[in-house]
Design a protein around this motif. Structure first.
Motif, PDB file in Angstrom:
ATOM      1  N   ILE A  25       2.078   6.135   8.835  1.00 19.54           N
ATOM      2  CA  ILE A  25       2.693   5.036   7.758  1.00 19.54           C
ATOM      3  C   ILE A  25       1.068   4.106   7.718  1.00 19.54           C
ATOM      4  N   LEU A  26       0.407   4.073   8.691  1.00 20.87           N
ATOM      5  CA  LEU A  26      -1.072   3.190   8.754  1.00 20.87           C
ATOM      6  C   LEU A  26      -1.784   3.732   7.187  1.00 20.87           C
ATOM      7  N   THR A  27      -1.826   5.010   6.578  1.00 27.07           N
ATOM      8  CA  THR A  27      -2.630   5.632   6.019  1.00 27.07           C
ATOM      9  C   THR A  27      -1.684   5.411   4.872  1.00 27.07           C
ATOM     10  N   GLU A  28      -0.414   5.165   4.849  1.00 25.18           N
ATOM     11  CA  GLU A  28       0.159   4.719   3.305  1.00 25.18           C
ATOM     12  C   GLU A  28      -0.275   3.276   2.983  1.00 25.18           C
ATOM     13  N   LEU A  29      -0.434   2.643   3.883  1.00 24.17           N
ATOM     14  CA  LEU A  29      -0.504   1.582   3.681  1.00 24.17           C
ATOM     15  C   LEU A  29      -1.802   1.128   2.883  1.00 24.17           C
ATOM     16  N   ILE A  30      -2.570   1.801   3.515  1.00 23.09           N
ATOM     17  CA  ILE A  30      -4.491   1.854   3.036  1.00 23.09           C
ATOM     18  C   ILE A  30      -3.998   2.672   1.610  1.00 23.09           C
ATOM     19  N   ARG A  31      -2.681   3.390   0.781  1.00 23.91           N
ATOM     20  CA  ARG A  31      -2.897   4.118   0.121  1.00 23.91           C
ATOM     21  C   ARG A  31      -2.393   3.271  -0.730  1.00 23.91           C
ATOM     22  N   GLU A  32      -1.850   2.119  -1.047  1.00 22.56           N
ATOM     23  CA  GLU A  32      -1.240   0.991  -1.381  1.00 22.56           C
ATOM     24  C   GLU A  32      -2.116  -0.271  -1.772  1.00 22.56           C
ATOM     25  N   ALA A  34      -5.509   0.367  -1.556  1.00 23.28           N
ATOM     26  CA  ALA A  34      -6.091   0.497  -2.740  1.00 23.28           C
ATOM     27  C   ALA A  34      -6.018   1.064  -4.358  1.00 23.28           C
ATOM     28  N   LEU A  35      -4.721   0.960  -4.728  1.00 18.80           N
ATOM     29  CA  LEU A  35      -4.079   0.346  -5.485  1.00 18.80           C
ATOM     30  C   LEU A  35      -4.303  -0.789  -5.902  1.00 18.80           C
ATOM     31  N   ALA A  36      -4.750  -1.861  -6.177  1.00 19.13           N
ATOM     32  CA  ALA A  36      -4.493  -3.089  -5.716  1.00 19.13           C
ATOM     33  C   ALA A  36      -6.241  -3.408  -7.090  1.00 19.13           C
ATOM     34  N   PRO A  37      -5.852  -4.291  -8.331  1.00 14.44           N
ATOM     35  CA  PRO A  37      -6.836  -4.827  -8.879  1.00 14.44           C
ATOM     36  C   PRO A  37      -7.797  -4.832  -7.942  1.00 14.44           C
ATOM     37  N   THR A  38      -9.444  -4.338  -8.722  1.00 19.03           N
ATOM     38  CA  THR A  38     -10.161  -4.208  -8.808  1.00 19.03           C
ATOM     39  C   THR A  38     -11.151  -4.630 -10.287  1.00 19.03           C
ATOM     40  N   ASN A  41     -13.198  -2.247 -11.652  1.00 16.83           N
ATOM     41  CA  ASN A  41     -12.754  -0.319 -11.102  1.00 16.83           C
ATOM     42  C   ASN A  41     -13.851  -0.302 -10.229  1.00 16.83           C
ATOM     43  N   LEU A  42     -14.871  -1.650  -8.665  1.00 18.81           N
ATOM     44  CA  LEU A  42     -16.084  -1.142  -8.210  1.00 18.81           C
ATOM     45  C   LEU A  42     -15.288  -0.809  -6.847  1.00 18.81           C
ATOM     46  N   GLN A  43     -13.872  -1.125  -6.527  1.00 26.02           N
ATOM     47  CA  GLN A  43     -13.872  -0.209  -5.227  1.00 26.02           C
ATOM     48  C   GLN A  43     -14.595  -0.360  -3.880  1.00 26.02           C
ATOM     49  N   ALA A  44     -14.888  -1.628  -3.882  1.00 26.24           N
ATOM     50  CA  ALA A  44     -16.019  -1.387  -3.048  1.00 26.24           C
ATOM     51  C   ALA A  44     -15.530  -1.517  -1.298  1.00 26.24           C
ATOM     52  N   TRP A  45     -14.286  -1.860  -1.736  1.00 24.62           N
ATOM     53  CA  TRP A  45     -13.613  -2.386  -0.345  1.00 24.62           C
ATOM     54  C   TRP A  45     -14.199  -1.282   0.633  1.00 24.62           C
ATOM     55  N   ARG A  46     -13.754  -1.128   1.735  1.00 27.38           N
ATOM     56  CA  ARG A  46     -13.518  -0.129   2.983  1.00 27.38           C
ATOM     57  C   ARG A  46     -12.320  -0.760   4.197  1.00 27.38           C
ATOM     58  N   MET A  97     -13.903 -10.671  -2.774  1.00 27.05           N
ATOM     59  CA  MET A  97     -13.975 -11.750  -2.298  1.00 27.05           C
ATOM     60  C   MET A  97     -12.084 -11.565  -2.663  1.00 27.05           C
ATOM     61  N   MET A  98     -12.515 -11.216  -3.797  1.00 28.49           N
ATOM     62  CA  MET A  98     -10.955 -11.137  -4.397  1.00 28.49           C
ATOM     63  C   MET A  98     -10.460  -9.966  -5.110  1.00 28.49           C
ATOM     64  N   ASP A  99     -11.047  -8.495  -4.851  1.00 31.94           N
ATOM     65  CA  ASP A  99     -10.522  -7.477  -4.936  1.00 31.94           C
ATOM     66  C   ASP A  99     -10.074  -7.297  -3.416  1.00 31.94           C
ATOM     67  N   ALA A 100     -10.300  -7.933  -2.247  1.00 36.02           N
ATOM     68  CA  ALA A 100      -9.973  -7.476  -1.004  1.00 36.02           C
ATOM     69  C   ALA A 100      -8.656  -7.966  -0.796  1.00 36.02           C
ATOM     70  N   ALA A 101      -8.215  -9.581  -1.211  1.00 36.06           N
ATOM     71  CA  ALA A 101      -7.593 -10.491  -1.271  1.00 36.06           C
ATOM     72  C   ALA A 101      -6.357  -9.620  -1.639  1.00 36.06           C
ATOM     73  N   MET A 102      -6.260  -8.881  -3.185  1.00 37.88           N
ATOM     74  CA  MET A 102      -5.178  -8.729  -3.819  1.00 37.88           C
ATOM     75  C   MET A 102      -4.933  -7.040  -2.229  1.00 37.88           C
ATOM     76  N   ALA A 103      -5.808  -6.953  -2.465  1.00 34.77           N
ATOM     77  CA  ALA A 103      -5.885  -5.296  -1.609  1.00 34.77           C
ATOM     78  C   ALA A 103      -5.077  -5.095  -0.318  1.00 34.77           C
ATOM     79  N   ALA A 104      -5.416  -6.785   0.055  1.00 39.31           N
ATOM     80  CA  ALA A 104      -4.446  -7.083   1.849  1.00 39.31           C
ATOM     81  C   ALA A 104      -2.825  -7.386   1.411  1.00 39.31           C
ATOM     82  N   GLU A 105      -2.754  -8.361   0.325  1.00 39.91           N
ATOM     83  CA  GLU A 105      -1.623  -8.570  -0.697  1.00 39.91           C
ATOM     84  C   GLU A 105      -0.843  -7.405  -0.485  1.00 39.91           C
ATOM     85  N   ASN A 106      -1.424  -6.298  -1.304  1.00 37.73           N
ATOM     86  CA  ASN A 106      -0.709  -4.943  -1.418  1.00 37.73           C
ATOM     87  C   ASN A 106      -0.162  -4.074  -0.120  1.00 37.73           C
TER      88      ASN A 106
END
Length: 303
Positions: A25-32, A34-38, A41-46, A97-106
């Motif tokens: 389930i946790l992997t599923e959360l991270i997968r979603e 990581a589909l957030a806008p960035t 397309n930097l995708q620098a979040w970890r 910071m914006m990328d991380a916030a959008m990923a967190a909302e997803n």
């Protein structure tokens, strides 16, 4: 569950059950997430998922904003080295910071769809959490998210009326809303401070008068000390409402330890009273202040 239903159902959960969350389930959360806008397309979040109970407890100790003993804590960090290689100064300052916030909302919306509860916080000791997660200096912590199965359904928080937040084309002075927040009554802050002091004095007096003192759990005392230090360190940059919350949470933890060491119904009643009312700090400030008054009244029974 439809998207609108998920959005409307999401709440900040501050009380979790002991039920574990599977890594699937946790992997599923991270997968979603990581589909957030960035940006670009930097995708620098970890995403660092802490599900080891010892590590979760340690991170929790240095994160005053976390509550409810979550079984999982997810840290979203930004890889500054990669962003510098591929991005720009604006990416480092704003984009990550914006990328991380959008990923967190997803992540939080997907968790809601699955029946999980989450709460995102920025109130943590950055250096301590960095050290606990063994993050390199090139990683910047952006946000922590507690994850678990909710133990209770929080009340719906009040939201501003659309006419207060929605503007078509250009700015217009909004009309005063009937639900506009009132200023605190004169002297109320002083009352809150006095309540906290009186509760602490009462607990100390009870302990000193007990001739058969038992030894406190050293780890719990250390956790309380750490919580108080990190709370004090974080308060200058936080909203004023967090001051009473940190103080009453420290009082609740101390009451729990005193109850374990010495027994007594008053300590149990105090911890139950605080647990039931501390979550109102965000959604029902008047109810939260009433709980503080009730807790101070209950503490008089220790005199």
């Amino acid at each position: 569950m439809e998207l609108t239903e998920v959005i409307e159902k999401r709440r900040s959960i501050r009380k979790f059950s002991d039920k574990p969350v599977s890594r699937g389930i946790l992997t599923e959360l991270i997968r979603e997430a990581a589909l957030a806008p960035t940006a670009s397309n930097l995708q620098a979040w970890r995403f660092f998922v802490a599900d080891d109970p010892e590590l979760v407890r340690d991170i929790d100790s240095f994160s005053p904003g976390l509550s409810g003993k979550p079984p999982v804590i997810i840290a979203i960090a930004s890889d500054l080295a990669e962003a510098e290689r591929r991005g720009s100064k604006n990416s480092l300052v704003y984009g990550l910071m914006m990328d991380a916030a959008m990923a967190a909302e997803n992540l939080m919306l997907k968790a809601t769809e699955l029946g999980l509860g989450t709460c995102a916080i920025k109130s943590y000791n950055d250096k301590a959490v960095h050290k606990l997660l063994k993050l390199p200096d090139t990683m910047r912590l952006e946000i922590l998210i507690s994850v678990g199965w909710p133990a209770a359904e929080p009340r719906e928080p009040k939201r501003k009326a659309m006419e207060d937040v929605l503007f078509w084309n250009t700015w217009e002075e909004p009309e005063a809303s009937e639900e506009a927040a009132e200023k605190p009554e004169a002297g109320k802050e002083a009352v809150r401070t006095d309540n906290g002091k009186s509760a602490a004095r009462a607990a100390a007096a009870f302990a000193s008068e007990n001739t058969q003192a038992q030894q406190f759990n050293k780890k719990e005392l250390q956790d309380l000390l750490i919580y108080m230090i990190t709370s004090a360190a974080g308060l200058p940059g936080e909203p004023h409402m967090y001051g009473p919350l940190r103080l009453i949470e420290s009082s609740r933890r101390l009451a729990g330890m005193l109850g374990d060491a010495y027994g007594g119904a008053v300590f149990e009643e105090l911890t139950a009273l605080i647990d039931a009312g501390k979550g109102k700090n965000m959604t029902d400030p008047e109810g939260f202040c009433e709980m503080l008054q009730d807790a101070a009244a209950k503490a008089t029974e220790l005199l």
